[in-house]
Structures are given as C-alpha cells and as structure tokens.
Design a protein around this motif. Structure first.
Motif, PDB file in Angstrom:
ATOM      1  N   ASN A 130      37.859  42.635  50.274  1.00 35.73           N
ATOM      2  CA  ASN A 130      37.729  44.043  50.654  1.00 35.73           C
ATOM      3  C   ASN A 130      37.893  44.939  49.422  1.00 35.73           C
ATOM      4  OD1 ASN A 130      37.253  46.116  52.522  1.00 35.73           O
ATOM      5  ND2 ASN A 130      39.440  46.457  52.862  1.00 35.73           N
ATOM      6  N   ASP A 131      37.273  44.494  48.339  1.00 38.83           N
ATOM      7  CA  ASP A 131      37.379  45.183  47.049  1.00 38.83           C
ATOM      8  C   ASP A 131      36.333  46.301  46.979  1.00 38.83           C
ATOM      9  OD1 ASP A 131      37.627  45.986  44.446  1.00 38.83           O
ATOM     10  OD2 ASP A 131      37.767  43.954  43.629  1.00 38.83           O
ATOM     11  N   MET A 132      36.676  47.448  47.541  1.00 36.85           N
ATOM     12  CA  MET A 132      35.736  48.552  47.603  1.00 36.85           C
ATOM     13  C   MET A 132      35.420  49.120  46.221  1.00 36.85           C
ATOM     14  SD  MET A 132      34.941  48.548  50.708  1.00 36.85           S
ATOM     15  CE  MET A 132      33.913  50.004  50.713  1.00 36.85           C
ATOM     16  N   SER A 133      36.384  49.114  45.331  1.00 35.84           N
ATOM     17  CA  SER A 133      36.146  49.629  43.978  1.00 35.84           C
ATOM     18  C   SER A 133      35.089  48.794  43.279  1.00 35.84           C
ATOM     19  CB  SER A 133      37.438  49.612  43.162  1.00 35.84           C
ATOM     20  OG  SER A 133      38.390  50.494  43.724  1.00 35.84           O
ATOM     21  N   ALA A 134      35.197  47.485  43.409  1.00 35.68           N
ATOM     22  CA  ALA A 134      34.220  46.596  42.784  1.00 35.68           C
ATOM     23  C   ALA A 134      32.852  46.756  43.433  1.00 35.68           C
ATOM     24  CB  ALA A 134      34.687  45.144  42.883  1.00 35.68           C
ATOM     25  N   MET A 135      32.853  46.955  44.743  1.00 34.84           N
ATOM     26  CA  MET A 135      31.583  47.143  45.440  1.00 34.84           C
ATOM     27  C   MET A 135      30.892  48.422  44.990  1.00 34.84           C
ATOM     28  SD  MET A 135      31.697  45.870  49.345  1.00 34.84           S
ATOM     29  CE  MET A 135      32.101  44.187  49.795  1.00 34.84           C
ATOM     30  N   LEU A 136      31.665  49.490  44.916  1.00 34.25           N
ATOM     31  CA  LEU A 136      31.080  50.764  44.495  1.00 34.25           C
ATOM     32  C   LEU A 136      30.563  50.688  43.065  1.00 34.25           C
ATOM     33  CD1 LEU A 136      33.618  53.266  46.109  1.00 34.25           C
ATOM     34  CD2 LEU A 136      31.268  52.823  46.826  1.00 34.25           C
ATOM     35  N   ALA A 137      31.215  49.875  42.253  1.00 36.50           N
ATOM     36  CA  ALA A 137      30.758  49.695  40.872  1.00 36.50           C
ATOM     37  C   ALA A 137      29.408  48.981  40.826  1.00 36.50           C
ATOM     38  CB  ALA A 137      31.795  48.907  40.081  1.00 36.50           C
ATOM     39  N   GLU A 138      29.132  48.179  41.846  1.00 33.72           N
ATOM     40  CA  GLU A 138      27.857  47.451  41.924  1.00 33.72           C
ATOM     41  C   GLU A 138      26.754  48.288  42.556  1.00 33.72           C
ATOM     42  OE1 GLU A 138      27.178  44.638  40.657  1.00 33.72           O
ATOM     43  OE2 GLU A 138      29.095  43.622  40.325  1.00 33.72           O
ATOM     44  N   ARG A 139      27.130  49.363  43.211  1.00 33.34           N
ATOM     45  CA  ARG A 139      26.161  50.157  43.957  1.00 33.34           C
ATOM     46  C   ARG A 139      25.284  50.990  43.038  1.00 33.34           C
ATOM     47  NH1 ARG A 139      27.526  54.502  48.842  1.00 33.34           N
ATOM     48  NH2 ARG A 139      25.545  54.256  49.951  1.00 33.34           N
ATOM     49  N   GLU A 140      24.001  51.036  43.364  1.00 30.72           N
ATOM     50  CA  GLU A 140      23.068  51.905  42.649  1.00 30.72           C
ATOM     51  C   GLU A 140      22.790  53.095  43.564  1.00 30.72           C
ATOM     52  OE1 GLU A 140      21.070  53.974  40.415  1.00 30.72           O
ATOM     53  OE2 GLU A 140      21.667  52.055  39.525  1.00 30.72           O
ATOM     54  N   TRP A 141      23.141  54.290  43.114  1.00 27.64           N
ATOM     55  CA  TRP A 141      23.143  55.461  43.993  1.00 27.64           C
ATOM     56  C   TRP A 141      21.754  55.982  44.303  1.00 27.64           C
ATOM     57  CZ3 TRP A 141      27.477  56.560  46.515  1.00 27.64           C
ATOM     58  CH2 TRP A 141      28.673  56.031  45.994  1.00 27.64           C
ATOM     59  N   TYR A 142      20.773  55.631  43.527  1.00 30.07           N
ATOM     60  CA  TYR A 142      19.428  56.159  43.763  1.00 30.07           C
ATOM     61  C   TYR A 142      18.447  55.040  44.101  1.00 30.07           C
ATOM     62  CZ  TYR A 142      21.435  60.406  41.929  1.00 30.07           C
ATOM     63  OH  TYR A 142      22.236  61.508  41.749  1.00 30.07           O
ATOM     64  N   GLY A 143      18.910  54.130  44.951  1.00 37.21           N
ATOM     65  CA  GLY A 143      18.084  53.006  45.352  1.00 37.21           C
ATOM     66  C   GLY A 143      18.778  51.709  44.964  1.00 37.21           C
ATOM     67  N   TYR A 144      18.155  50.591  45.233  1.00 40.41           N
ATOM     68  CA  TYR A 144      18.750  49.309  44.890  1.00 40.41           C
ATOM     69  C   TYR A 144      17.638  48.322  44.550  1.00 40.41           C
ATOM     70  CZ  TYR A 144      17.376  48.282  49.727  1.00 40.41           C
ATOM     71  OH  TYR A 144      16.660  48.125  50.880  1.00 40.41           O
ATOM     72  N   GLN A 145      18.012  47.305  43.812  1.00 41.03           N
ATOM     73  CA  GLN A 145      17.064  46.240  43.492  1.00 41.03           C
ATOM     74  C   GLN A 145      17.144  45.201  44.588  1.00 41.03           C
ATOM     75  OE1 GLN A 145      17.514  44.568  39.609  1.00 41.03           O
ATOM     76  NE2 GLN A 145      16.066  42.908  39.973  1.00 41.03           N
TER      77      GLN A 145
END
Length: 329
Positions: free
Chosen positions: A270-285
């Motif tokens: 449940n590592d939300m900080s790590a997840m948010l670090a992986e998130r691309e805010w303007y779309g995703y691959q």
C-alpha cells in the motif's frame, strides 16, 4: 448529411481540456458545413479532396494578424487553465460562457469549477446539461445518423465529454449501478470506445461480481490483451473463489505487462508514495507500471474491497516462477 469520420486525430479519455484539439474540432465543423453546401460538386475522391483544399486555402486567407487576438470561448478556457487563482479562473470561465453561451465545453468547465471536488453537487447540473445537449442533437437527427459512431462525428464530442464526466461523477458518488447504465449507454453511442469507457465499466462489473456482463464486455473488445481488462478479470474470479481461473488471467496479465510483479509489490505494501512517483499525470504508457497504477487509483472502490487479493496474486506468480525454474532443471 456528410460526416467527417476520417483523418481526425483521436483524443484520449482524459477529461482535461486541450485547446488545440478543440480548435481542430471547430475547424472540422466548419469544413463539414462547407462540404454540405457544395455536396452537388462531390462526384469522386478527387473532387472531395479539391473541395477540402479549397476550404483550407480560403480559411487560411481569412486569418489575418488580428486572429491571434480573437476572443473565443476556447481562448478563455485556455486562460482559465493557466490562471493562478480560483477567482481568476472563474472570471475567465464566466467570460467563456458569456462570449459563447451555447458552448457546451465552456458550460461544463464552469460547472465543474463552481462545484470543485463536490461530485454530488455536480450531478444535477451535469444531468441537466446532458439532457439539454441530447435534445439539441436529437433535433438535428444526430442520434439517427451517428448512432454507434459518436465521437467520430465531431458534433457529438462536447456531448460525449459531458456524458463521460457524468459517468465519473456517478462512480465518485458510489452510484455504481447508475454508472453501469451510463457506461453501457456510452458504448452504444460510441462502439469504438474512443474515451476508454470499457475499462472502468469492466471494474464496475467486477465490483458487482457480474461475470456474464464482464465476459461479454471482454469478448467485445478482445482484439488484443489489455492490462485494464485482465487485472479486473483476475480479481473477479478471486472474488468468486475460482482461483484457477483467477490465476489464468493473472498469467496473461504478467505476459503482456512486464511490470505486473513490481506493481503487486507496491499494492501489497500500500505504498502510495511509490505509486504516485510512477504515475504519469498527462497520460500513461500502455502495458507498463504507469497503466497499472492509473488503473489502481481510478478504481479504488474495487481494489479496497479485496485487501488480500494482492498478497494471493504475488504468491501465485512466485509459485509459477518457481515451478518453471524447477521444470527447466
């Protein structure tokens, strides 16, 4: 009635405003009207291309140095995006509606910002805007002529943006059955699903443990393996206590998305900080951890209700890997 359903760049399901995309839509509408006025001149592909070139040439000639200073609703929508305060943003949005009172995109953004982060307050206004635009489109026979091809018909895009926003607000408010009805209707209107409604609809079916509709949806869009179809189907069969079938979908997911194991580790912690670090805010691959994280964050209503799924999934894939290594020796 001529419909421009080609050579138009598809937009993603993101509800954020993109001025360039909106300007393109406006240009395509003007082109459509021009072609309708010259319909008797279209006898083959060459004449069609010639008329398009004539329109673009005339359009370019009309754009003078003052064009950069033109004040359209979309100019103010762009300014609203760049505003540094809510007061300034609201001023620009009100100006956008004042300049073009019938501009649905301007009305939508004003509505969302007036009731910012309050989906329950947004719902009545969204429904009213949706119904008004639906009546307008029905009066010009768009529903008869473009059923199944909404979004490809440029005129329907503002309506579809409102519908998608309404769909998301229903989910945020926990009105999941209403959201399912809305999602199903959107797929009837736009069978090609340019807005990616099928992904959220799949998660809604899984939340309701609706195996029949989940499988039917997957079959309808089964041209290739998709992260946001395979993960919820694994969850579905986990919820139905059918671990073999859950494992089969998990294997398919791991085969197409190389970051599945990494994602499971983050979800289990449940590592939300790590997840948010992986998130691309303007779309995703697609087929990467970016897509898995986006899916997880967009469908928390489902994943929060299966707290032990990620532990089981991680152990399952580890066992599969160990079995393969043992077999290869």
């Amino acid at each position: 009635m001529l419909k421009l359903t080609y050579s138009i760049k598809q937009e993603s399901g993101d509800s954020r405003m993109h001025k360039n995309g909106m300007s393109t839509e406006k240009l395509m509408l003007e082109l459509q009207k021009f072609l309708e006025e010259h319909a008797d001149e279209i006898v083959d592909g060459q004449s069609f291309d010639r008329l398009q070139e004539q329109f673009m040439a005339e359009h370019a000639a009309m754009l003078g140095p003052m064009d950069a200073e033109s004040e359209t609703a979309y100019d103010y929508l762009e300014l609203a995006q760049e505003a540094r305060s809510k007061k300034q943003r609201m001023a620009y949005l009100n100006k956008a509606v004042e300049v073009e009172p019938d501009n649905v995109d301007a009305q939508l953004q004003l509505l969302l910002n007036t009731h910012e982060d309050k989906p329950a307050a947004q719902l009545p206004a969204l429904k009213k805007l949706l119904e008004a635009e639906e009546t307008k489109l029905k009066n010009i026979s768009v529903f008869q002529e473009s059923m199944g091809d909404f979004w490809l018909d440029i005129e329907t895009r503002p309506y579809m943006r409102v519908y998608h926003t309404y769909f998301e607000a229903l989910i945020s408010c926990g009105m999941l059955r209403q959201a399912i009805h809305a999602g199903e209707r959107m797929l009837e209107l736009c069978e090609g699903d340019n807005l990616g409604v099928r992904y959220q609809l799949m998660h809604l079916y899984v939340q309701m443990e609706d195996e029949m509709h989940a499988l039917a949806l997957h079959k309808k869009y089964d041209s290739y393996e998709e992260t946001q179809m395979l993960l919820p189907l694994a969850v579905l069969y986990y919820k139905l206590n059918q671990f073999d079938r859950a494992g089969a979908y998990l294997n398919r997911l791991a085969a197409v998305n190389k970051d599945t194991k990494k994602f499971l580790r983050l979800a289990l912690k449940n590592d939300m900080s790590a997840m948010l670090a992986e998130r691309e805010w303007y779309g995703y691959q697609p087929m990467t951890i970016q897509e898995l994280v986006e899916e997880f964050l967009d469908s928390m209503y489902l994943f929060r209700n299966v707290p032990f799924f990620f532990e089981w999934a991680q152990q399952y894939l580890r066992a599969q890997t160990a079995a393969k290594r043992k077999k290869s020796k």
